[in-house]
Design a protein around this motif. Structure first.
Motif, PDB file in Angstrom:
ATOM      1  N   LYS A   2     -39.385   0.267   9.886  1.00 18.86           N
ATOM      2  CA  LYS A   2     -40.107  -0.603  10.823  1.00 18.86           C
ATOM      3  C   LYS A   2     -41.566  -0.786  10.423  1.00 18.86           C
ATOM      4  O   LYS A   2     -42.115  -1.873  10.537  1.00 18.86           O
ATOM      5  CB  LYS A   2     -40.049   0.010  12.229  1.00 18.86           C
ATOM      6  CG  LYS A   2     -38.652  -0.023  12.803  1.00 18.86           C
ATOM      7  CD  LYS A   2     -38.633   0.564  14.202  1.00 18.86           C
ATOM      8  CE  LYS A   2     -37.221   0.556  14.754  1.00 18.86           C
ATOM      9  NZ  LYS A   2     -36.802   1.869  15.237  1.00 18.86           N
ATOM     10  N   MET A   3     -42.210   0.318  10.020  1.00 21.28           N
ATOM     11  CA  MET A   3     -43.658   0.282   9.800  1.00 21.28           C
ATOM     12  C   MET A   3     -44.044   0.115   8.329  1.00 21.28           C
ATOM     13  O   MET A   3     -45.182  -0.240   8.032  1.00 21.28           O
ATOM     14  CB  MET A   3     -44.301   1.590  10.314  1.00 21.28           C
ATOM     15  CG  MET A   3     -44.064   1.859  11.780  1.00 21.28           C
ATOM     16  SD  MET A   3     -44.841   0.600  12.810  1.00 21.28           S
ATOM     17  CE  MET A   3     -46.559   0.890  12.446  1.00 21.28           C
ATOM     18  N   GLY A   4     -43.106   0.423   7.419  1.00 18.03           N
ATOM     19  CA  GLY A   4     -43.413   0.406   5.984  1.00 18.03           C
ATOM     20  C   GLY A   4     -44.077  -0.875   5.520  1.00 18.03           C
ATOM     21  O   GLY A   4     -45.131  -0.834   4.855  1.00 18.03           O
ATOM     22  N   PRO A   5     -43.498  -2.065   5.846  1.00 18.81           N
ATOM     23  CA  PRO A   5     -44.104  -3.318   5.345  1.00 18.81           C
ATOM     24  C   PRO A   5     -45.552  -3.494   5.810  1.00 18.81           C
ATOM     25  O   PRO A   5     -46.403  -3.931   5.040  1.00 18.81           O
ATOM     26  CB  PRO A   5     -43.184  -4.397   5.942  1.00 18.81           C
ATOM     27  CG  PRO A   5     -41.874  -3.689   6.156  1.00 18.81           C
ATOM     28  CD  PRO A   5     -42.219  -2.282   6.546  1.00 18.81           C
ATOM     29  N   SER A   6     -45.829  -3.104   7.069  1.00 20.48           N
ATOM     30  CA  SER A   6     -47.197  -3.253   7.574  1.00 20.48           C
ATOM     31  C   SER A   6     -48.144  -2.292   6.846  1.00 20.48           C
ATOM     32  O   SER A   6     -49.240  -2.681   6.419  1.00 20.48           O
ATOM     33  CB  SER A   6     -47.189  -2.980   9.085  1.00 20.48           C
ATOM     34  OG  SER A   6     -48.493  -2.925   9.557  1.00 20.48           O
ATOM     35  N   TYR A   7     -47.708  -1.023   6.675  1.00 18.32           N
ATOM     36  CA  TYR A   7     -48.552  -0.070   5.933  1.00 18.32           C
ATOM     37  C   TYR A   7     -48.767  -0.542   4.496  1.00 18.32           C
ATOM     38  O   TYR A   7     -49.838  -0.369   3.921  1.00 18.32           O
ATOM     39  CB  TYR A   7     -47.936   1.333   5.949  1.00 18.32           C
ATOM     40  CG  TYR A   7     -48.167   2.069   7.268  1.00 18.32           C
ATOM     41  CD1 TYR A   7     -49.456   2.299   7.738  1.00 18.32           C
ATOM     42  CD2 TYR A   7     -47.103   2.546   8.036  1.00 18.32           C
ATOM     43  CE1 TYR A   7     -49.684   2.953   8.940  1.00 18.32           C
ATOM     44  CE2 TYR A   7     -47.320   3.215   9.237  1.00 18.32           C
ATOM     45  CZ  TYR A   7     -48.608   3.412   9.685  1.00 18.32           C
ATOM     46  OH  TYR A   7     -48.830   4.067  10.869  1.00 18.32           O
ATOM     47  N   ARG A  44     -56.602  -2.694   0.442  1.00 13.12           N
ATOM     48  CA  ARG A  44     -57.535  -1.715  -0.161  1.00 13.12           C
ATOM     49  C   ARG A  44     -57.258  -1.514  -1.645  1.00 13.12           C
ATOM     50  O   ARG A  44     -57.710  -0.531  -2.237  1.00 13.12           O
ATOM     51  CB  ARG A  44     -57.430  -0.348   0.554  1.00 13.12           C
ATOM     52  CG  ARG A  44     -57.601  -0.400   2.054  1.00 13.12           C
ATOM     53  CD  ARG A  44     -58.992  -0.868   2.435  1.00 13.12           C
ATOM     54  NE  ARG A  44     -59.190  -0.806   3.884  1.00 13.12           N
ATOM     55  CZ  ARG A  44     -59.895  -1.711   4.559  1.00 13.12           C
ATOM     56  NH1 ARG A  44     -60.465  -2.711   3.934  1.00 13.12           N
ATOM     57  NH2 ARG A  44     -60.051  -1.589   5.865  1.00 13.12           N
ATOM     58  N   GLY A  45     -56.413  -2.340  -2.205  1.00 15.79           N
ATOM     59  CA  GLY A  45     -56.150  -2.233  -3.643  1.00 15.79           C
ATOM     60  C   GLY A  45     -55.089  -1.208  -4.003  1.00 15.79           C
ATOM     61  O   GLY A  45     -54.900  -0.886  -5.171  1.00 15.79           O
ATOM     62  N   ASP A  46     -54.365  -0.691  -2.982  1.00 18.45           N
ATOM     63  CA  ASP A  46     -53.293   0.274  -3.270  1.00 18.45           C
ATOM     64  C   ASP A  46     -51.958  -0.434  -3.057  1.00 18.45           C
ATOM     65  O   ASP A  46     -51.568  -0.722  -1.924  1.00 18.45           O
ATOM     66  CB  ASP A  46     -53.424   1.482  -2.330  1.00 18.45           C
ATOM     67  CG  ASP A  46     -52.287   2.482  -2.520  1.00 18.45           C
ATOM     68  OD1 ASP A  46     -51.392   2.222  -3.365  1.00 18.45           O
ATOM     69  OD2 ASP A  46     -52.288   3.511  -1.825  1.00 18.45           O
ATOM     70  N   THR A  47     -51.272  -0.717  -4.155  1.00 15.65           N
ATOM     71  CA  THR A  47     -50.025  -1.477  -4.037  1.00 15.65           C
ATOM     72  C   THR A  47     -48.791  -0.579  -4.178  1.00 15.65           C
ATOM     73  O   THR A  47     -47.673  -1.066  -4.301  1.00 15.65           O
ATOM     74  CB  THR A  47     -49.967  -2.586  -5.105  1.00 15.65           C
ATOM     75  OG1 THR A  47     -50.186  -1.967  -6.377  1.00 15.65           O
ATOM     76  CG2 THR A  47     -51.021  -3.664  -4.864  1.00 15.65           C
ATOM     77  N   SER A  48     -49.012   0.748  -4.176  1.00 13.83           N
ATOM     78  CA  SER A  48     -47.859   1.648  -4.366  1.00 13.83           C
ATOM     79  C   SER A  48     -46.908   1.519  -3.174  1.00 13.83           C
ATOM     80  O   SER A  48     -47.317   1.285  -2.045  1.00 13.83           O
ATOM     81  CB  SER A  48     -48.325   3.086  -4.561  1.00 13.83           C
ATOM     82  OG  SER A  48     -49.071   3.507  -3.457  1.00 13.83           O
TER      83      SER A  48
END
Ligand SMILES: NC(=O)c1ccc[n+]([C@@H]2O[C@H](COP(=O)([O-])OP(=O)(O)OC[C@H]3O[C@@H](n4cnc5c(N)ncnc54)[C@H](O)[C@@H]3O)[C@@H](O)[C@H]2O)c1
Length: 318
Positions: free
Chosen positions: A254-259, A266-270
């Protein structure tokens, strides 16, 4: 004079804030402790700082023994050889400078026997760097505390690639005996786990202030009166696991895509890949089987309310 007939004799090298904190932890655990500091002014102050911390612990009902008993386990030295004599564990607490730590470890190689554990309190410096070519690589590890170590039990154990596993195991046992909560950090990553987690939150807090999204005080309030309330008794994985029916796998869905979008800003695409989520889910289910989820969420609510009630009771006393 330190009594060296007690089961474990420790030495703390560097009697600053962390060194004194460890002296308290070790003496409280029944170990003898020799504190070494080269600064004569520090050496004069150390005994009164040690006693003051013990008195504070006693005032909270956190000492099982008298001040006199604990003080009898404690001695201060200006000479490294004297402090290290007979020590089974040496806790290095000197300033975070590589040349200081390297020189100290090279000296300790000749002053201690091969079973003596050398533990570095360093916040950032791995022992593959600080103990390189010093002769103690196989019996040294980082044992990174919180500040102060007698009030924050977690301690991160970070071996280098040459550290003998038996030394790590023994260190784990000793810190557990001392009432601490040792955790293993399996790689010598900068900042270990404590400061990586702290750093992740601080980075976002700075970015929010920079972007004008919230004030410093309001961000502190979100942690103090929000996130931190749960974090006093559980970590981020358990928090997320209990936040969503279906546990952490459902939370990630549920929350993964938003996080992920927030990280991207912030430049973190992991990514939290399906494999990574499955690993976390498996570890959580081993800790908390799904059929106990409702009981655990009730426990969480009870923990929050207990703390709220204790804070209210304290307010009325003050
Ligand atoms: N302060 C923190 O919040 C904290 C938390 C965890 C770990 N650490 C780590 O603990 C270590 C000590 O930090 P601190 O905050 O206690 O520092 P500090 O400056 O309070 O104390 C360092 C002490 O070491 C002594 N010293 C200097 N050179 C020495 C030498 N060659 N041999 C023996 N003693 C020497 C100094 O006189 C001083 O009393 C650092 O590696 C730091 O990164 C600090």
């Amino acid at each position: 004079m330190t009594d060296r007939t007690t089961p474990l004799h420790t030495a703390v090298i560097g009697g600053g804030s962390i060194g004194i904190g460890f002296a308290v932890v070790f003496a409280r655990a029944g170990f003898t402790v020799a504190v070494m500091d080269p600064d004569p002014i520090r050496r004069e102050i150390i005994p009164s700082e040690f006693a003051a911390k013990l008195r504070t612990l006693a005032s909270h009902g956190l000492l099982q023994e008298s001040l006199e008993v604990l003080e009898a386990r404690f001695a201060v030295h200006g000479d490294l050889a004297e402090a290290a004599l007979g020590a089974q564990l040496i806790q290095e607490c000197v300033p975070e400078r590589v040349e200081l730590k390297q020189a100290l470890f090279a000296s300790l190689a000749g002053l201690t026997d091969e079973k003596c554990i050398i533990a570095s309190s360093s916040s950032f410096m791995p022992t593959s760097v600080s103990a390189k070519d010093t002769g103690v690589e196989q019996r040294i590890l980082v044992a990174h505390p919180g500040n102060p170590p007698y009030a924050i039990p977690v301690i991160e154990l970070v071996p280098n690639q040459l550290t003998d596993p038996a030394i790590v195991q023994r260190a784990h046992y000793i810190y557990t005996q001392a009432g601490m909560s040792p955790v293993m950090v399996n790689k010598e990553i900068e900042g270990f786990v404590f400061n990586r987690l702290q750093g992740a939150l601080l980075r976002e807090a700075y970015a929010l202030v920079r972007d004008g999204a919230a004030s410093v005080d309001d961000i502190d309030t979100v942690v103090r009166d929000g996130l931190g309330r749960r974090w006093t008794f559980m970590g981020p994985f358990e928090t997320a696991d209990l936040n969503t029916r279906g546990g952490i796998a459902s939370h990630a869905e549920k929350m993964g895509p938003s996080y992920h979008r927030m990280g991207g800003e912030r430049g973190d695409t992991s990514e939290w890949t399906p494999e990574l989520i499955a690993q976390v889910e498996a570890e959580r289910r081993a800790m908390l089987p799904s059929d106990q989820w409702d009981d655990r969420t009730a426990w969480r609510d009870d923990q929050l309310l207990r703390r709220l009630a204790a804070a209210e009771a304290n307010k009325s006393v003050l």
